[in-house]
Enzyme design. Sequence first.
Site, PDB file in Angstrom:
ATOM      1  N   CYS A 112      42.535  -3.010  10.208  1.00 19.05           N
ATOM      2  CA  CYS A 112      42.668  -3.958   8.786  1.00 19.05           C
ATOM      3  C   CYS A 112      41.632  -4.415   8.199  1.00 19.05           C
ATOM      4  O   CYS A 112      41.757  -4.644   7.072  1.00 19.05           O
ATOM      5  CB  CYS A 112      42.873  -5.099   9.736  1.00 19.05           C
ATOM      6  N   HIS A 252      42.174 -10.150   4.618  1.00 23.48           N
ATOM      7  CA  HIS A 252      42.651  -9.283   4.944  1.00 23.48           C
ATOM      8  C   HIS A 252      44.103 -11.517   5.387  1.00 23.48           C
ATOM      9  O   HIS A 252      43.746 -11.593   6.021  1.00 23.48           O
ATOM     10  CB  HIS A 252      42.704  -8.778   6.167  1.00 23.48           C
ATOM     11  N   ASN A 282      51.424  -9.343   8.375  1.00 29.16           N
ATOM     12  CA  ASN A 282      50.177  -8.444   8.654  1.00 29.16           C
ATOM     13  C   ASN A 282      50.656  -7.049   8.233  1.00 29.16           C
ATOM     14  O   ASN A 282      51.007  -6.280   8.909  1.00 29.16           O
ATOM     15  CB  ASN A 282      49.151  -8.648   9.723  1.00 29.16           C
TER      16      ASN A 282
HETATM   17  O1  UT7 Z   1      44.796  -8.390  12.161  1.00 22.87           O
HETATM   18  C1  UT7 Z   1      43.739  -7.948  12.906  1.00 22.87           C
HETATM   19  C2  UT7 Z   1      43.376  -9.300  13.203  1.00 22.87           C
HETATM   20  N1  UT7 Z   1      43.964  -9.757  14.219  1.00 22.87           N
HETATM   21  C3  UT7 Z   1      44.061 -11.324  14.072  1.00 22.87           C
HETATM   22  O2  UT7 Z   1      42.908 -11.977  13.471  1.00 22.87           O
HETATM   23  C4  UT7 Z   1      44.985 -12.276  14.568  1.00 22.87           C
HETATM   24  C5  UT7 Z   1      44.491 -12.514  15.344  1.00 22.87           C
HETATM   25  N2  UT7 Z   1      45.645 -13.755  16.535  1.00 22.87           N
HETATM   26  C6  UT7 Z   1      46.555 -14.496  16.565  1.00 22.87           C
HETATM   27  O3  UT7 Z   1      46.794 -14.495  14.391  1.00 22.87           O
HETATM   28  C7  UT7 Z   1      46.904 -15.450  16.900  1.00 22.87           C
HETATM   29  O4  UT7 Z   1      45.981 -15.759  18.186  1.00 22.87           O
HETATM   30  C8  UT7 Z   1      48.734 -15.395  17.463  1.00 22.87           C
HETATM   31  C9  UT7 Z   1      49.613 -15.179  16.151  1.00 22.87           C
HETATM   32  C10 UT7 Z   1      48.997 -13.739  17.534  1.00 22.87           C
HETATM   33  C11 UT7 Z   1      49.161 -15.886  18.512  1.00 22.87           C
HETATM   34  O5  UT7 Z   1      48.395 -17.292  18.342  1.00 22.87           O
HETATM   35  P1  UT7 Z   1      47.923 -18.362  18.945  1.00 22.87           P
HETATM   36  O6  UT7 Z   1      47.954 -20.013  18.788  1.00 22.87           O
HETATM   37  O7  UT7 Z   1      46.535 -17.634  19.412  1.00 22.87           O
HETATM   38  O8  UT7 Z   1      49.253 -18.340  20.319  1.00 22.87           O
HETATM   39  P2  UT7 Z   1      48.561 -17.715  22.031  1.00 22.87           P
HETATM   40  O9  UT7 Z   1      48.952 -16.362  22.180  1.00 22.87           O
HETATM   41  O10 UT7 Z   1      47.626 -18.472  23.070  1.00 22.87           O
HETATM   42  O11 UT7 Z   1      50.283 -18.275  22.461  1.00 22.87           O
HETATM   43  C12 UT7 Z   1      50.446 -19.546  22.681  1.00 22.87           C
HETATM   44  C13 UT7 Z   1      51.714 -19.698  23.749  1.00 22.87           C
HETATM   45  C14 UT7 Z   1      51.803 -18.779  24.568  1.00 22.87           C
HETATM   46  O12 UT7 Z   1      52.517 -19.463  25.329  1.00 22.87           O
HETATM   47  P3  UT7 Z   1      52.417 -20.685  27.344  1.00 22.87           P
HETATM   48  O13 UT7 Z   1      51.241 -19.202  27.468  1.00 22.87           O
HETATM   49  O14 UT7 Z   1      51.739 -21.249  26.088  1.00 22.87           O
HETATM   50  O15 UT7 Z   1      53.364 -20.874  27.367  1.00 22.87           O
HETATM   51  C15 UT7 Z   1      52.332 -17.625  24.467  1.00 22.87           C
HETATM   52  O16 UT7 Z   1      53.302 -16.568  25.603  1.00 22.87           O
HETATM   53  O17 UT7 Z   1      52.255 -19.140  22.284  1.00 22.87           O
HETATM   54  C16 UT7 Z   1      53.817 -18.118  23.383  1.00 22.87           C
HETATM   55  N3  UT7 Z   1      54.212 -17.409  22.111  1.00 22.87           N
HETATM   56  C17 UT7 Z   1      55.203 -17.395  21.566  1.00 22.87           C
HETATM   57  N4  UT7 Z   1      56.034 -18.644  21.700  1.00 22.87           N
HETATM   58  C18 UT7 Z   1      57.410 -18.783  20.533  1.00 22.87           C
HETATM   59  C19 UT7 Z   1      53.485 -15.761  22.149  1.00 22.87           C
HETATM   60  N5  UT7 Z   1      54.048 -15.218  20.896  1.00 22.87           N
HETATM   61  C20 UT7 Z   1      55.734 -16.156  20.698  1.00 22.87           C
HETATM   62  C21 UT7 Z   1      55.924 -15.891  19.935  1.00 22.87           C
HETATM   63  N6  UT7 Z   1      57.402 -16.702  19.920  1.00 22.87           N
HETATM   64  N7  UT7 Z   1      56.437 -15.069  18.873  1.00 22.87           N
END
Ligand code: UT7
Length: 325
Positions: A112, A252, A282
């Site tokens: 990225c 980004h 993204n």
């Molecule tokens: O581009 C290069 C660099 N990349 C980045 O900078 C990306 C950085 N990360 C992010 O943008 C975020 O971490 C994400 C958008 C990928 C995820 O968001 P988050 O707030 O960190 O969510 P999480 O991974 O902690 O997941 C929270 C909950 C989980 O459920 P439980 O365990 O709390 O029950 C996941 O299973 O959200 C769930 N979850 C979803 N639910 C509905 C994960 N993906 C989804 C989804 N829809 N698509």
Amino acid sequence: MRAKILSTGSYIPERVITNFDLEKMVDTSDEWITERTGIKERRIVADNQATSDLAYEASINALKKAGLTSQDIDLIIVATVTPDMLVPSAACILQMKLGASKAVAFDINGACTGFIYALSVAEKFIRTGAAKRALVVGAETLSRFTDWTDRSICVLLADGAGAVILEGTKKDEGIKVIDIFSDGNMWDFIHMPAGGSKMPVDETVLKKRLNFIKMRGNETFKVAVKTLEEVVVATLQKGGIESSQLNLLVPHQANIRIIQAMAKRLSLPMEKVMVNIDKYGNTSAASIPIALDEANESGKIKKGDNVMLAAFGAGLTWGAALIKW
Ligand code: UT7
């Protein structure tokens, strides 16, 4: 001598996938995606399009705006993690399509941060006189490497391309500061396990779906916010300006919450931050040049403005550039 951006261009594939479309494919919701990422829809390539096709359209767009032809270009760098094929580079295929016979062409994989990596290399070619005019492209077809059954990743990634043309200048304008960094210790935060020399694709790989991009999202998120703030502060310092003197930050587009946290830490009002993640998701190396072109075309950037580019991604990689437009 400095390198300045003569023109910007971009190309966005036509096919739209909305959050509501994704609701029908995986266990997700428009509400979750919008709140957690800021994405409402994204663009995906047609079946017959590859990365060099997107790069070609963005390049033609940038060349036209600069009033140049491909014969005026002597350096082509394509930042991508999704080249048409492993060999040869997407840049060489782009060179052929453009008929840019006077150019040397190669790819850079900075994930990225790839566009800032490519810009940094091209800037050195221009500053040292090794190249007169450079075409720097960020182009991705991430949809081809996306596991459409994995809700943690398929709601994020998308396709697109952006390009800039660089030329030398002796005036007080152009790229004032550009710095790139990497830390391979966190290589597995974002990676694609199979498809390279370590794990060639075989039946087991396909069954385990290891030929798709994996991300430890939450851990990446935390490092991204901190690192992006630090790199922008260091770049402002090197450029001898305060954040209040920035006219536009073009980050980004990985997550609206990362962008907002960064703006808050830098005391930048959101009006001074370019955001289009809602429309395009993204697009990795393509996100900054696409956003830069949109900002340029919509009149958000004026001559003399201080523009900051900042990115973070797989590698881990990060970097920033301060440009006097
Ligand atoms: O581009 C290069 C660099 N990349 C980045 O900078 C990306 C950085 N990360 C992010 O943008 C975020 O971490 C994400 C958008 C990928 C995820 O968001 P988050 O707030 O960190 O969510 P999480 O991974 O902690 O997941 C929270 C909950 C989980 O459920 P439980 O365990 O709390 O029950 C996941 O299973 O959200 C769930 N979850 C979803 N639910 C509905 C994960 N993906 C989804 C989804 N829809 N698509």
